[in-house]
Design a protein around this motif. Structure first.
Motif, mmCIF file in Angstrom:
data_model
loop_
_atom_site.group_PDB
_atom_site.id
_atom_site.type_symbol
_atom_site.label_atom_id
_atom_site.label_comp_id
_atom_site.label_asym_id
_atom_site.label_seq_id
_atom_site.Cartn_x
_atom_site.Cartn_y
_atom_site.Cartn_z
ATOM 1 N N ASN A 38 -36.764 89.973 -141.360
ATOM 2 C CA ASN A 38 -38.312 90.322 -140.265
ATOM 3 C C ASN A 38 -39.058 88.911 -140.387
ATOM 4 O O ASN A 38 -39.346 88.308 -141.115
ATOM 5 N N ASN A 39 -40.055 89.266 -139.346
ATOM 6 C CA ASN A 39 -40.884 88.058 -138.953
ATOM 7 C C ASN A 39 -42.193 88.726 -140.356
ATOM 8 O O ASN A 39 -43.000 89.453 -138.724
ATOM 9 N N PRO A 40 -42.611 87.807 -140.345
ATOM 10 C CA PRO A 40 -43.840 88.951 -140.983
ATOM 11 C C PRO A 40 -45.391 88.297 -140.850
ATOM 12 O O PRO A 40 -46.298 89.717 -140.417
ATOM 13 N N THR A 41 -45.161 88.121 -139.357
ATOM 14 C CA THR A 41 -46.162 87.125 -138.537
ATOM 15 C C THR A 41 -46.451 88.475 -137.461
ATOM 16 O O THR A 41 -47.922 88.777 -137.001
ATOM 17 N N CYS A 42 -45.295 89.168 -137.199
ATOM 18 C CA CYS A 42 -44.881 90.275 -135.733
ATOM 19 C C CYS A 42 -45.100 91.436 -136.609
ATOM 20 O O CYS A 42 -44.870 92.351 -135.978
ATOM 21 N N GLY A 43 -43.977 91.050 -137.712
ATOM 22 C CA GLY A 43 -42.920 93.264 -137.735
ATOM 23 C C GLY A 43 -41.659 92.815 -136.854
ATOM 24 O O GLY A 43 -40.782 93.832 -137.463
ATOM 25 N N ASP A 44 -41.638 91.617 -136.504
ATOM 26 C CA ASP A 44 -39.976 91.866 -135.484
ATOM 27 C C ASP A 44 -39.061 92.077 -136.841
ATOM 28 O O ASP A 44 -39.149 91.403 -137.285
ATOM 29 N N ARG A 45 -37.674 92.724 -135.983
ATOM 30 C CA ARG A 45 -37.076 92.842 -137.220
ATOM 31 C C ARG A 45 -35.924 92.245 -136.207
ATOM 32 O O ARG A 45 -35.540 92.547 -135.371
ATOM 33 N N GLY A 51 -37.870 92.851 -131.030
ATOM 34 C CA GLY A 51 -38.710 92.051 -131.073
ATOM 35 C C GLY A 51 -39.135 91.559 -129.644
ATOM 36 O O GLY A 51 -38.532 91.486 -128.761
ATOM 37 N N CYS A 52 -39.615 89.991 -129.810
ATOM 38 C CA CYS A 52 -39.805 89.105 -128.775
ATOM 39 C C CYS A 52 -38.200 88.702 -128.026
ATOM 40 O O CYS A 52 -37.663 88.262 -128.369
ATOM 41 N N SER A 53 -38.966 88.453 -126.482
ATOM 42 C CA SER A 53 -37.781 87.504 -126.095
ATOM 43 C C SER A 53 -37.043 86.438 -127.064
ATOM 44 O O SER A 53 -35.756 86.714 -127.011
ATOM 45 N N ILE A 54 -37.971 85.772 -127.516
ATOM 46 C CA ILE A 54 -37.129 84.611 -127.959
ATOM 47 C C ILE A 54 -36.469 84.791 -129.068
ATOM 48 O O ILE A 54 -35.286 84.199 -129.157
ATOM 49 N N SER A 55 -37.257 85.947 -130.111
ATOM 50 C CA SER A 55 -35.858 85.843 -131.147
ATOM 51 C C SER A 55 -34.755 87.235 -131.069
ATOM 52 O O SER A 55 -33.846 87.106 -131.250
ATOM 53 N N GLN A 56 -34.753 87.770 -129.548
ATOM 54 C CA GLN A 56 -33.242 88.605 -129.450
ATOM 55 C C GLN A 56 -32.345 87.403 -128.872
ATOM 56 O O GLN A 56 -31.657 87.211 -129.203
ATOM 57 N N ALA A 85 -46.048 78.668 -133.141
ATOM 58 C CA ALA A 85 -45.881 80.308 -133.511
ATOM 59 C C ALA A 85 -44.504 81.107 -133.393
ATOM 60 O O ALA A 85 -44.548 81.953 -133.680
ATOM 61 N N ARG A 86 -44.406 80.148 -132.335
ATOM 62 C CA ARG A 86 -42.771 81.150 -131.767
ATOM 63 C C ARG A 86 -41.339 80.222 -132.460
ATOM 64 O O ARG A 86 -40.551 80.835 -132.836
ATOM 65 N N ILE A 87 -41.462 79.178 -133.207
ATOM 66 C CA ILE A 87 -40.874 78.697 -134.096
ATOM 67 C C ILE A 87 -40.532 79.633 -135.293
ATOM 68 O O ILE A 87 -38.315 80.147 -135.197
ATOM 69 N N LYS A 88 -41.425 81.134 -135.645
ATOM 70 C CA LYS A 88 -40.053 81.937 -136.630
ATOM 71 C C LYS A 88 -39.605 82.563 -135.773
ATOM 72 O O LYS A 88 -38.649 83.363 -136.695
ATOM 73 N N CYS A 89 -39.689 83.119 -134.214
ATOM 74 C CA CYS A 89 -38.941 84.435 -133.695
ATOM 75 C C CYS A 89 -37.670 83.612 -133.324
ATOM 76 O O CYS A 89 -36.547 84.240 -133.541
ATOM 77 N N ALA A 90 -38.032 81.722 -133.403
ATOM 78 C CA ALA A 90 -36.651 81.454 -132.500
ATOM 79 C C ALA A 90 -35.673 81.808 -134.260
ATOM 80 O O ALA A 90 -34.330 81.761 -133.964
HETATM 81 FE FE1 FES Z 1 -41.941 88.976 -132.875
HETATM 82 FE FE2 FES Z 1 -41.407 86.864 -131.554
HETATM 83 S S1 FES Z 1 -43.084 88.373 -131.708
HETATM 84 S S2 FES Z 1 -40.337 87.441 -133.576
#
Ligand code: FES
Length: 142
Positions: A34-41, A62-67, A122-127
């Motif tokens: 998971n991404n600790p900054t937003c909780g996305d998994r 999660g966000c579009s970038i992570s998925q 801020a979005r690098i962790k998403c990618a």
């Molecule tokens: Fe959560 Fe992108 S905002 S992974």
């Protein structure tokens, strides 16, 4: 169309029509991250045979970038050896740090569409979420 627009389209296409979304029935290693900054998994599954990735699937929210990144990554690593997959993960990590990388080394050109993310710390962790799961998965016993 500008290159940014094109990249945005590629990312949205993977987000809206994710490749390899789902579960592998048997003999798979599962890595939850998971991404600790937003909780996305993301939950990534790999089926490896004779040191080669035969199948890769994921589920996640999660966000579009992570998925989109998970979709691109699972598409790109199919058929690679574990070493090659790890090398690809290193290359992606360098790209996210803004380094010049030879994008021809990516087996899937779509991954290039994520290079602009490097400009948004801020979005690098998403990618990188899915790629971190891959790195962990590759190091597990298969
Ligand atoms: Fe959560 Fe992108 S905002 S992974």
């Amino acid at each position: 169309m500008s290159l940014d627009d094109l990249y945005r389209r590629v990312i949205m296409d993977h987000y809206q029509r994710p490749r390899n979304r789902g579960r592998i029935e048997d003999n798979a290693v599962t890595i939850d991250m998971n991404n600790p900054t937003c909780g996305d998994r993301i939950s990534l599954q790999l089926r490896v045979e004779d040191g080669k990735i035969e199948e890769a699937k994921f589920l996640g929210e999660g966000c579009s970038i992570s998925q989109a990144s998970a979709s691109m990554m699972t598409e790109a690593i199919k058929g690679l050896s574990l070493e090659e997959a790890l090398r690809l993960a290193d290359l992606f990590s360098a790209m996210m740090q803004g380094e010049e990388v030879d994008t021809e080394q990516f087996p899937l050109e779509d991954i290039e569409a994520l290079q602009g993310v490097a400009k948004f710390p801020a979005r690098i962790k998403c990618a990188t979420l899915a790629w971190k799961a891959l790195e962990k998965g590759v190091k597990q016993p298969h």
